[in-house]
Design a protein around this motif. Structure first.
Motif, PDB file in Angstrom:
ATOM      1  N   SER A  36     -10.479   0.310  -7.135  1.00 15.85           N
ATOM      2  CA  SER A  36     -10.596   1.548  -6.869  1.00 15.85           C
ATOM      3  C   SER A  36     -10.389   1.867  -4.667  1.00 15.85           C
ATOM      4  O   SER A  36      -9.843   2.795  -4.467  1.00 15.85           O
ATOM      5  CB  SER A  36     -11.621   2.362  -7.252  1.00 15.85           C
ATOM      6  N   ILE A  37     -11.000   1.136  -4.578  1.00 14.82           N
ATOM      7  CA  ILE A  37     -10.859   0.713  -2.738  1.00 14.82           C
ATOM      8  C   ILE A  37      -9.677   0.966  -2.714  1.00 14.82           C
ATOM      9  O   ILE A  37      -8.486   1.378  -1.297  1.00 14.82           O
ATOM     10  CB  ILE A  37     -11.472  -0.322  -2.654  1.00 14.82           C
ATOM     11  N   LEU A  38      -8.722  -0.239  -2.984  1.00 16.41           N
ATOM     12  CA  LEU A  38      -7.493  -0.714  -2.622  1.00 16.41           C
ATOM     13  C   LEU A  38      -5.849   0.038  -2.862  1.00 16.41           C
ATOM     14  O   LEU A  38      -4.841   0.363  -2.265  1.00 16.41           O
ATOM     15  CB  LEU A  38      -7.144  -2.362  -3.173  1.00 16.41           C
ATOM     16  N   SER A  39      -6.682   0.850  -4.285  1.00 21.36           N
ATOM     17  CA  SER A  39      -5.689   1.818  -4.450  1.00 21.36           C
ATOM     18  C   SER A  39      -6.391   3.385  -3.735  1.00 21.36           C
ATOM     19  O   SER A  39      -5.025   4.140  -3.867  1.00 21.36           O
ATOM     20  CB  SER A  39      -5.781   2.163  -6.202  1.00 21.36           C
ATOM     21  N   SER A  40      -6.511   3.087  -3.055  1.00 21.71           N
ATOM     22  CA  SER A  40      -6.649   4.770  -2.094  1.00 21.71           C
ATOM     23  C   SER A  40      -5.589   4.487  -1.332  1.00 21.71           C
ATOM     24  O   SER A  40      -5.629   3.296  -0.487  1.00 21.71           O
ATOM     25  CB  SER A  40      -8.201   4.476  -1.180  1.00 21.71           C
ATOM     26  N   GLY A  41      -4.924   5.553  -0.504  1.00 23.10           N
ATOM     27  CA  GLY A  41      -4.063   5.342   0.591  1.00 23.10           C
ATOM     28  C   GLY A  41      -4.544   4.925   1.640  1.00 23.10           C
ATOM     29  O   GLY A  41      -3.134   4.746   2.535  1.00 23.10           O
ATOM     30  N   ASP A  42      -5.261   5.151   2.342  1.00 14.80           N
ATOM     31  CA  ASP A  42      -5.779   4.947   3.785  1.00 14.80           C
ATOM     32  C   ASP A  42      -5.782   3.259   3.530  1.00 14.80           C
ATOM     33  O   ASP A  42      -5.317   3.078   4.526  1.00 14.80           O
ATOM     34  CB  ASP A  42      -7.495   5.360   4.091  1.00 14.80           C
ATOM     35  N   VAL A  43      -6.106   2.754   2.552  1.00 19.67           N
ATOM     36  CA  VAL A  43      -5.987   1.613   2.670  1.00 19.67           C
ATOM     37  C   VAL A  43      -4.792   0.705   2.410  1.00 19.67           C
ATOM     38  O   VAL A  43      -4.514  -0.345   3.122  1.00 19.67           O
ATOM     39  CB  VAL A  43      -7.027   0.645   1.350  1.00 19.67           C
ATOM     40  N   ARG A  44      -4.315   1.421   1.727  1.00 17.21           N
ATOM     41  CA  ARG A  44      -3.344   1.151   1.687  1.00 17.21           C
ATOM     42  C   ARG A  44      -2.222   1.241   2.029  1.00 17.21           C
ATOM     43  O   ARG A  44      -1.290   0.049   2.651  1.00 17.21           O
ATOM     44  CB  ARG A  44      -2.273   1.468   0.142  1.00 17.21           C
ATOM     45  N   GLY A  45      -1.491   1.907   3.603  1.00 23.07           N
ATOM     46  CA  GLY A  45      -1.287   2.228   3.848  1.00 23.07           C
ATOM     47  C   GLY A  45      -1.276   1.205   5.315  1.00 23.07           C
ATOM     48  O   GLY A  45      -0.816   0.305   6.081  1.00 23.07           O
ATOM     49  N   MET A  46      -3.241   0.750   5.329  1.00 24.18           N
ATOM     50  CA  MET A  46      -3.794   0.041   6.078  1.00 24.18           C
ATOM     51  C   MET A  46      -3.279  -1.503   5.935  1.00 24.18           C
ATOM     52  O   MET A  46      -2.571  -2.138   6.742  1.00 24.18           O
ATOM     53  CB  MET A  46      -5.099  -0.517   6.460  1.00 24.18           C
ATOM     54  N   LEU A  47      -3.129  -2.252   4.820  1.00 25.92           N
ATOM     55  CA  LEU A  47      -2.814  -3.116   4.596  1.00 25.92           C
ATOM     56  C   LEU A  47      -1.135  -3.579   4.412  1.00 25.92           C
ATOM     57  O   LEU A  47      -0.625  -4.514   4.847  1.00 25.92           O
ATOM     58  CB  LEU A  47      -2.536  -2.936   3.082  1.00 25.92           C
ATOM     59  N   MET A  48      -0.407  -2.252   4.280  1.00 23.18           N
ATOM     60  CA  MET A  48       0.596  -2.217   4.220  1.00 23.18           C
ATOM     61  C   MET A  48       1.266  -2.988   5.987  1.00 23.18           C
ATOM     62  O   MET A  48       2.016  -3.697   6.426  1.00 23.18           O
ATOM     63  CB  MET A  48       1.576  -1.580   3.858  1.00 23.18           C
ATOM     64  N   GLY A  49       0.793  -2.137   6.767  1.00 19.84           N
ATOM     65  CA  GLY A  49       1.080  -1.852   7.989  1.00 19.84           C
ATOM     66  C   GLY A  49       1.135  -3.586   8.650  1.00 19.84           C
ATOM     67  O   GLY A  49       1.192  -4.519   9.436  1.00 19.84           O
ATOM     68  N   LEU A  50      -0.703  -4.124   7.771  1.00 16.59           N
ATOM     69  CA  LEU A  50      -0.456  -5.804   8.604  1.00 16.59           C
ATOM     70  C   LEU A  50       0.224  -7.007   7.987  1.00 16.59           C
ATOM     71  O   LEU A  50       0.177  -7.723   8.348  1.00 16.59           O
ATOM     72  CB  LEU A  50      -1.945  -6.021   7.980  1.00 16.59           C
ATOM     73  N   ILE A  51       1.008  -6.373   6.833  1.00 19.20           N
ATOM     74  CA  ILE A  51       1.319  -7.095   6.530  1.00 19.20           C
ATOM     75  C   ILE A  51       3.136  -6.749   6.786  1.00 19.20           C
ATOM     76  O   ILE A  51       3.829  -8.050   7.360  1.00 19.20           O
ATOM     77  CB  ILE A  51       1.654  -6.763   4.438  1.00 19.20           C
ATOM     78  N   SER A  52       3.223  -5.968   7.537  1.00 16.25           N
ATOM     79  CA  SER A  52       4.408  -5.904   8.070  1.00 16.25           C
ATOM     80  C   SER A  52       4.637  -6.206   9.434  1.00 16.25           C
ATOM     81  O   SER A  52       5.382  -6.951   9.890  1.00 16.25           O
ATOM     82  CB  SER A  52       5.170  -4.341   8.307  1.00 16.25           C
ATOM     83  N   LYS A  53       3.480  -6.217  10.389  1.00 18.99           N
ATOM     84  CA  LYS A  53       3.414  -6.808  11.703  1.00 18.99           C
ATOM     85  C   LYS A  53       2.896  -8.337  11.336  1.00 18.99           C
ATOM     86  O   LYS A  53       4.221  -9.041  12.013  1.00 18.99           O
ATOM     87  CB  LYS A  53       2.358  -6.396  12.458  1.00 18.99           C
ATOM     88  N   ALA A  54       2.958  -9.061  10.196  1.00 18.18           N
ATOM     89  CA  ALA A  54       2.582 -10.114  10.108  1.00 18.18           C
ATOM     90  C   ALA A  54       3.915 -10.922   9.568  1.00 18.18           C
ATOM     91  O   ALA A  54       4.434 -11.787  10.258  1.00 18.18           O
ATOM     92  CB  ALA A  54       1.719 -10.611   8.897  1.00 18.18           C
ATOM     93  N   LEU A  55       4.645 -10.495   8.939  1.00 19.60           N
ATOM     94  CA  LEU A  55       6.350 -10.881   8.647  1.00 19.60           C
ATOM     95  C   LEU A  55       7.010 -10.440   9.882  1.00 19.60           C
ATOM     96  O   LEU A  55       7.870 -11.123   9.706  1.00 19.60           O
ATOM     97  CB  LEU A  55       6.685 -10.108   7.114  1.00 19.60           C
ATOM     98  N   SER A  56       7.134  -9.847  10.847  1.00 21.20           N
ATOM     99  CA  SER A  56       7.531  -9.308  12.114  1.00 21.20           C
ATOM    100  C   SER A  56       7.613 -10.371  12.659  1.00 21.20           C
ATOM    101  O   SER A  56       8.594 -10.708  13.721  1.00 21.20           O
ATOM    102  CB  SER A  56       7.868  -8.374  12.170  1.00 21.20           C
ATOM    103  N   LEU A  57       6.830 -11.236  13.118  1.00 21.46           N
ATOM    104  CA  LEU A  57       6.554 -12.385  13.714  1.00 21.46           C
ATOM    105  C   LEU A  57       7.704 -13.441  13.896  1.00 21.46           C
ATOM    106  O   LEU A  57       8.235 -14.308  13.035  1.00 21.46           O
ATOM    107  CB  LEU A  57       5.154 -12.539  13.479  1.00 21.46           C
TER     108      LEU A  57
END
Length: 57
Positions: A36-57
């Motif tokens: 329930s925590i991970l499926s909320s919009g705010d957390v999902r956006g934060m995780l996607m931001g972290l993943i995108s940042k990690a993959l762009s390195l």
């Protein structure tokens, strides 16, 4: 002496099953909370931001 020990063990025969059931129930409840925590919009956006940042390195 041995008969006393075996009688005590026989009295507690179902305790392991009850403990296993309680631990399983707690794990399922914790997993539900995480989902329930991970499926909320705010957390999902934060995780996607972290993943995108990690993959762009």
């Amino acid at each position: 002496m041995e008969s006393m020990i075996s009688e005590r063990l026989a009295d507690e025969a179902g305790s392991t099953t009850a403990e296993f059931a309680m631990v399983t129930l707690a794990a399922v409840a914790f997993a539900g909370l995480l989902i329930s925590i991970l499926s909320s919009g705010d957390v999902r956006g934060m995780l996607m931001g972290l993943i995108s940042k990690a993959l762009s390195l």
